[in-house]
Design an enzyme around this catalytic site. Structure first.
Site, mmCIF file in Angstrom:
data_model
loop_
_atom_site.group_PDB
_atom_site.id
_atom_site.type_symbol
_atom_site.label_atom_id
_atom_site.label_comp_id
_atom_site.label_asym_id
_atom_site.label_seq_id
_atom_site.Cartn_x
_atom_site.Cartn_y
_atom_site.Cartn_z
ATOM 1 C CG HIS A 46 -2.017 -1.014 1.145
ATOM 2 N ND1 HIS A 46 -2.966 -1.046 0.160
ATOM 3 C CD2 HIS A 46 -2.288 -2.070 1.951
ATOM 4 C CE1 HIS A 46 -3.790 -2.071 0.366
ATOM 5 N NE2 HIS A 46 -3.396 -2.712 1.437
ATOM 6 C CD GLU A 149 -4.146 -8.895 5.147
ATOM 7 O OE1 GLU A 149 -4.215 -7.867 5.827
ATOM 8 O OE2 GLU A 149 -3.389 -8.992 4.163
ATOM 9 C CG ASP A 174 -6.957 -5.734 4.301
ATOM 10 O OD1 ASP A 174 -7.854 -5.265 3.579
ATOM 11 O OD2 ASP A 174 -5.765 -5.439 4.160
HETATM 12 C C1 3PY Z 1 -4.395 -4.407 7.882
HETATM 13 O O1 3PY Z 1 -4.678 -3.939 8.987
HETATM 14 O O2 3PY Z 1 -5.238 -4.903 7.128
HETATM 15 C C2 3PY Z 1 -3.021 -4.388 7.424
HETATM 16 O O3 3PY Z 1 -2.669 -5.109 6.534
HETATM 17 C C3 3PY Z 1 -2.059 -3.455 8.042
HETATM 18 O O4 3PY Z 1 -1.544 -2.593 7.069
#
Ligand code: 3PY
Length: 250
Positions: A46, A149, A174
Site C-alpha cells: 500500500h 486477514e 483487512d
Molecule cells: C491491515 O490492517 O489490514 C493491514 O494489513 C495493516 O496494514
C-alpha cells in the site's frame, strides 16, 4: 549473518517496529535509528514504494541497526524472489488467505531442497552476507511472515501455524472488512484472540499492526510478541496537526 529481528524473537523479547510507506532513504534511516525499534516494514503493498526502491531502503535500515522487512504487493509467488534478493531480512506476504497459499509462500522463500527459490543473491549486502554464505543461512535466518486477514485464514489457522513460516501477522483492518464486522467488535477481537492462541500453541510469533503506541502497548500486554507501533505517514499527520493546533489554538 545477523538478523536483529530474528535475534530478538529467538530470545523471546518483544519486537516493536514501524511502517515505512514513503520511498525515502532519509526517512527510512531516521526511523531505523529510533530507540527501541527492531524492524522497519517497507510497504510495497500500500505504500508509495516499488521494486527500484527496495535495495536502498533495505540497506539504510540495516545500516542503522534495524531489520528491513519487505511487504510484497500480493501473495502471488512470482513477487517474492526479488525483494529477498534486495537484502531484506525478511518478508511479509499479505492476503495469505489459506493454508494452500501459505505452503506456496514457504516454497517460494526457501532454496532447494526445502523450496524452489532461485539463486541470485548479488545484492544481499544488507544481511552482511553474499553468495554461498547467504545461501547456507537464508532458509533458516530470514524472517518470513504471512498476513492473516480473511475468515478462511482464521478457519485454517491451526493448519497455517504448522507450516514453515516464522510469524503470523494479523492485518486487523483487512480482517474486519473481509469478515464484514466492525473494527474492534466482539467478533473481530474473538478472531484476533483465536489467531494469537493458535500461534502460541504452535510456537509461531504472533504479530499485529497498530496505529499508535497506546494500541501497541495493549497488544504487547495481550501476548503479541511483534507489534508495529505506527506508520511514517500517520505520525507525520498526527504530529503536524497537534503542533499546528497548539500554535493556533484551532
Ligand atoms: C491491515 O490492517 O489490514 C493491514 O494489513 C495493516 O496494514
Amino acid at each position: 549473518f545477523t538478523i536483529p529481528l530474528r535475534q530478538k524473537l529467538s530470545a523471546g523479547e518483544q519486537a516493536a517496529g514501524a511502517w515505512l510507506t514513503l520511498p525515502s532513504t532519509a526517512i527510512a534511516g531516521t526511523i531505523a535509528r529510533t530507540q527501541n525499534i527492531s524492524w522497519v516494514l517497507i510497504d510495497a503493498e500500500h505504500g508509495l514504494i516499488n521494486d527500484t526502491h527496495l535495495y536502498d531502503l533495505a540497506n539504510v535500515i540495516a545500516a542503522n541497526g534495524a531489520s528491513p522487512i519487505i511487504r510484497v504487493p500480493s501473495e502471488e509467488i512470482w513477487l517474492i524472489k526479488e525483494p529477498l534478493d534486495s537484502g531484506a531480512h525478511g518478508l511479509m506476504v499479505p492476503m495469505a488467505n489459506s493454508a494452500e497459499i501459505v505452503r506456496g509462500i514457504v516454497r517460494a522463500t526457501k532454496y532447494p531442497p526445502v523450496g524452489i527459490r532461485g539463486f541470485g543473491p548479488m545484492f544481499t549486502s544488507a544481511t552482511g552476507a553474499l553468495g554461498g554464505a547467504y545461501a547456507v543461512a537464508a532458509n533458516h535466518e530470514l524472517v518470513i511472515s504471512v498476513q492473516i486477514e480473511h475468515p478462511q485464514a482464521v478457519a485454517e489457522i491451526e493448519e497455517i501455524c504448522q507450516e514453515g513460516i516464522d510469524v503470523v501477522f494479523i492485518g486487523p483492518f483487512d480482517l474486519a472488512l473481509s469478515m464484514g464486522v466492525q473494527f474492534g467488535s466482539e467478533a473481530h477481537e474473538a478472531a484476533i484472540s483465536k489467531i494469537l492462541a493458535s500461534a502460541k500453541k504452535h510456537g509461531k510469533v504472533a504479530a499485529i499492526f497498530c496505529l499508535n503506541g497506546e494500541q501497541a502497548a495493549k497488544r504487547f500486554a495481550q501476548g503479541f510478541q511483534m507489534v508495529s507501533v505506527t506508520t511514517d505517514i500517520d505520525t507525520l499527520t498526527t504530529a503536524f496537526a497537534k503542533e499546528l493546533t497548539a500554535a493556533t489554538g484551532k
